[in-house]
Design an enzyme around this catalytic site. Structure first.
Site, PDB file in Angstrom:
ATOM      1  N   HIS A   1       0.881  -0.985   0.028  1.00  0.00           N
ATOM      2  CA  HIS A   1      -0.053  -0.239   0.022  1.00  0.00           C
ATOM      3  C   HIS A   1       0.916   1.307  -0.127  1.00  0.00           C
ATOM      4  O   HIS A   1       0.273   2.433  -0.291  1.00  0.00           O
ATOM      5  CB  HIS A   1      -0.975   0.008   1.350  1.00  0.00           C
ATOM      6  CG  HIS A   1      -0.271   0.304   2.410  1.00  0.00           C
ATOM      7  ND1 HIS A   1       0.307  -0.667   3.148  1.00  0.00           N
ATOM      8  CD2 HIS A   1      -0.333   1.385   3.164  1.00  0.00           C
ATOM      9  CE1 HIS A   1       0.650  -0.033   4.308  1.00  0.00           C
ATOM     10  NE2 HIS A   1       0.314   1.110   4.380  1.00  0.00           N
TER      11      HIS A   1
ATOM     12  N   CYS B   1       1.416  17.221  19.554  1.00  0.00           N
ATOM     13  CA  CYS B   1      -0.059  17.805  19.611  1.00  0.00           C
ATOM     14  C   CYS B   1      -0.929  17.073  18.891  1.00  0.00           C
ATOM     15  O   CYS B   1      -2.128  17.480  19.089  1.00  0.00           O
ATOM     16  CB  CYS B   1       0.234  19.272  19.261  1.00  0.00           C
ATOM     17  SG  CYS B   1       1.592  20.255  19.871  1.00  0.00           S
TER      18      CYS B   1
END
Length: 459
Positions: free
Chosen positions: A196, A320
């Site tokens: 993939h 984050c």
């Protein structure tokens, strides 16, 4: 909508789609059977293996298909370690390997083995000397990715393979990111890859084990795929994976040259268009389609959402954007800025117009995130003290660095600011901020709550 995250998963190649549809009709039978349908399926499987082996640069009988690239890595690591257990239980990996390799290493360590990590430089590259230092008489296996999945740095596989070969240690290469662009150089021993990543269907991996490498499969006994990947093969997906690998290789040189121009444009212009940005990874020895940069004073998750709303799909290694509140192990090992991190990986065929549009959108997206975080140029003020201490406990990236930037002007040149933080990211981003802004990082010291990071103002 421009899709710029092919390092995670490439869109299905048209050749893969055609091969998949055709083989659904022709390749549904058991290739181990001797009747007509089985023989037809076997011919398809053999042809796919030959094509994949040619692309990898190995013999067809050295290559097996697995259910994923991760499965190939885990099987390769476990098989070589078991096959060479009389040598010892020592495994060597680089500090920036894909998580599949690091998870395999952790499992080996949990079983009583030992693991050494080879450090990288600020560009994310290892050195052959680093591997030479890590090898011992008890080393059973060394692992090294061909190119880094987060920053694109191409590793010196040939040089490391030479060092490992001289020590009699096999080298396993994770070639997931680079195989679409060409064969892996050097005398590697084991190779793993994932379809993939090059536009094949998901659920197909490659595992190549050179003749002469001691290998003991750790799965229950199975007659399929040389006993190295048990279970009924997904033949249509395998045929599509091999066909698409051959197709992307035929286009690789021309597409690499074209995408490298576009990535160079991003590397040059992002630092001009957006203040306080660090482009990371090797500028020259890198994958042609991938660029990563980090933005000071930016929440990575908020920035990715902004770019998504503007129509651009990108990814990030910023803490984050994760629930762990720790930065990417790759960025941490490199010692570079992690906050506001953006990875752009262009799929084949990306037009220049989409890259130009991204560069037009990016400055506003970054500025918008910074504005919402209250980031602005601090007003000029007279110094108030020779040293200041900031309590940033409970604040998450990028807030500790924002508080530091606001405070640095409140001490004279030569004065210090100490930031008390319990966010692991501060250990990486405060020194990176100092390097970018021209201040001295003095060091860190543990406190009962968190860690104190001290910075000296130099200008």
């Amino acid at each position: 909508m421009p899709y710029f995250d092919t390092a995670s998963a490439a869109p299905l190649h048209p050749v893969a789609r055609q091969a998949l549809q055709a083989s659904l009709d022709e390749g549904w039978a058991d290739p181990a059977r001797l009747y007509r349908e089985g023989r037809r399926a076997r011919l398809l499987l053999d042809a796919a293996r030959e094509a994949a082996a040619e692309a990898v640069g190995c013999r067809a009988d050295e290559l097996v298909f697995t259910p994923s690239g991760t499965h190939a890595v885990h099987s390769g690591v476990a098989g070589v370690l078991a096959g060479r257990r009389r040598v010892g239980g020592h495994l060597v990996v680089s500090a920036v390997e894909h998580s599949s390799v690091l998870h395999a290493a952790a499992a080996h360590e949990a079983r009583g083995g030992s693991v050494s990590e080879v450090p990288v430089d600020r560009s994310g590259a290892v050195s052959s000397a680093g591997y030479a230092d890590a090898l011992t008489p008890a080393t059973a296996l060394a692992c090294l990715q061909s190119a880094n999945h987060e920053v694109g740095t191409v590793q010196p596989v040939a040089e490391v393979a030479e060092v490992c070969g001289a020590a009699g240690v096999p080298l396993l290469v994770d070639a997931a990111q680079s195989l679409a662009w060409g064969p892996v150089e050097g005398a590697w021993s084991v190779l793993a890859a994932s379809a993939h990543k090059w536009g094949g269907p998901p659920g197909v991996g490659l595992l190549a084990v050179r003749k002469g490498v001691r290998f003991s499969a750790q799965n229950p006994a199975d007659e399929r795929e040389s006993g190295r990947s048990p279970g009924f093969v997904n033949l249509p997906a395998i045929v599509a994976a091999a066909a698409s690998l051959r197709a992307v290789r035929a286009e690789a040189d021309a597409e690499a040259a074209r995408l490298r121009v576009l990535v160079d444009r991003i590397r040059r212009r992002v630092v001009r268009l957006v203040p306080d940005v660090e482009v990371v990874g090797d500028a020259d020895r890198r994958l042609p389609h991938l660029v990563t940069f980090s933005c000071l004073y930016v929440d990575g998750e908020a920035l990715l959402h902004e770019l998504d709303r503007a129509g651009f799909s990108v990814s990030s290694g910023s803490s984050c954007t994760s629930s762990t509140l720790t930065p990417s192990h790759v960025l941490r090992a490199m010692g570079v800025l992690s906050e506001g991190n953006v990875r752009v990986s262009l799929p084949p065929g990306t037009p220049a117009e989409e890259v130009n549009a991204f560069l037009e959108v990016l400055p506003g997206a970054v500025a918008g995130v910074r504005e919402r975080l209250g980031v602005s140029e601090p007003p000029a003020v007279a110094p108030v003290a020779e040293s200041l201490e900031l309590d940033a406990l409970g604040l998450r990236c990028p807030q500790p660095v924002i508080e530091l930037a606001r405070a640095i002007g409140r001490v004279p040149v030569g004065g210090t600011v100490t930031v008390l933080s319990d966010d692991e990211v501060a250990r990486l981003d405060i020194p990176a901020w100092c390097a970018m802004r021209g201040h001295e990082y003095v060091g860190e010291a543990p406190r009962p709550a968190g860690t104190a990071y001290t910075v000296r103002r130099l200008s």
